[in-house]
Scaffold this motif. Structure first.
Motif, short mmCIF file in Angstrom:
data_model
loop_
_atom_site.label_atom_id
_atom_site.label_comp_id
_atom_site.label_asym_id
_atom_site.label_seq_id
_atom_site.Cartn_x
_atom_site.Cartn_y
_atom_site.Cartn_z
N TYR A 122 30.87 57.11 2.85
CA TYR A 122 31.77 58.10 2.26
C TYR A 122 31.13 58.72 1.01
O TYR A 122 31.07 58.10 -0.04
N HIS A 123 30.60 59.92 1.18
CA HIS A 123 29.96 60.65 0.08
C HIS A 123 28.93 59.78 -0.65
O HIS A 123 28.95 59.64 -1.87
N VAL A 124 28.02 59.21 0.13
CA VAL A 124 26.94 58.37 -0.41
C VAL A 124 25.72 59.25 -0.62
O VAL A 124 25.21 59.85 0.32
N SER A 125 25.23 59.31 -1.85
CA SER A 125 24.14 60.23 -2.16
C SER A 125 22.76 59.64 -1.93
O SER A 125 21.78 60.37 -1.83
N GLY A 126 22.65 58.31 -1.84
CA GLY A 126 21.32 57.74 -1.64
C GLY A 126 21.34 56.25 -1.36
O GLY A 126 22.17 55.52 -1.88
N GLY A 150 30.60 63.70 4.32
CA GLY A 150 29.89 64.34 3.22
C GLY A 150 28.46 64.64 3.61
O GLY A 150 27.83 63.86 4.34
N SER A 151 27.93 65.74 3.13
CA SER A 151 26.59 66.18 3.52
C SER A 151 25.51 65.16 3.17
O SER A 151 24.55 64.96 3.94
N ASP A 152 25.62 64.50 2.02
CA ASP A 152 24.62 63.49 1.63
C ASP A 152 24.64 62.30 2.58
O ASP A 152 23.59 61.78 2.99
#
Length: 214
Positions: A122-126, A150-152
């Protein structure tokens, strides 16, 4: 303007403001009632999920509207993903390896997983390379379905699967299950964008529809 006409204008103005205020109040009440009804639907669906032999491996922050899923949810922060807290492929038997001196050189211990499992990013950027390796094991070797929101998050999962990055917005979603393939934009992005109860309902509905009930 005569006093009579002025009085009439004032009365009309006051009445208009009163009606406008009533309209705003009523609109707010209707939205509140709709939100409560939607939350009731979410809670009802969550109640069904929490009675299943299910584990949701949730990576990232959990929306407050989904907190009731805690009995069947394992929440893992980015940076803490490892083979101990994720559903990696495990041996069916307890196997211990020894060297020629009789020293233990390795051990494979069977794991007891829930009948139904799903990983949600869920909306994890890295995630680190090691974390992505663990995620790959869960998805590609153990066959655990994954839902990325989420895109990331989508970029991470598609990278793990060695897919092209594609073009995704912050409110888009992606689903993959070994043997079934993938689905882009699997949840209506307008629901995710709306946030709150609307997003929670869309997520719960999707999870309910893609898990295997045992």
């Amino acid at each position: 303007m005569s006093k009579g006409k002025l009085g009439f204008v004032i009365v009309v103005a006051v009445a208009s403001f009163f009606l406008l205020g009533c309209g705003i109040w009523m609109n707010g009440k209707l939205k509140e009632m709709a939100s409560r009804a939607e939350q009731k639907e979410v809670d009802s669906q969550i109640s069904l999920l929490t009675n299943l032999d299910l584990t949701i491996y949730w990576i990232g922050d959990v929306p407050s509207e989904l907190s009731a899923l805690s009995p069947v949810m394992s929440v893992i922060s980015p940076g803490s993903v490892n083979s101990d807290n994720m559903p990696i492929k495990s041996s069916s038997f307890h196997v211990v390896d020894y060297n020629q001196n009789g020293d233990v050189t390795g051990e494979a211990v069977p794991r007891d997983y829930s009948y139904s499992m799903i990983i949600v990013l869920y909306h994890v950027s890295g995630l680190s390379a090691d974390e992505q390796s663990v995620l790959s094991d869960c998805i590609s070797r153990n066959g655990v379905p994954v839902l990325a929101i989420g895109s990331d998050s989508i970029a991470l999962v598609r990278s793990v699967l060695m897919y092209s990055q594609g073009s995704f917005a912050p409110d888009d979603s992606f689903y993959y299950h070994l043997g079934e393939g993938y689905k882009d934009y699997c949840i209506d992005n307008s629901s995710i964008k709306a946030g709150g109860v609307t997003a929670a309902k869309a997520i719960v509905d999707y999870i309910s529809g893609c898990i295997t009930v045992g």
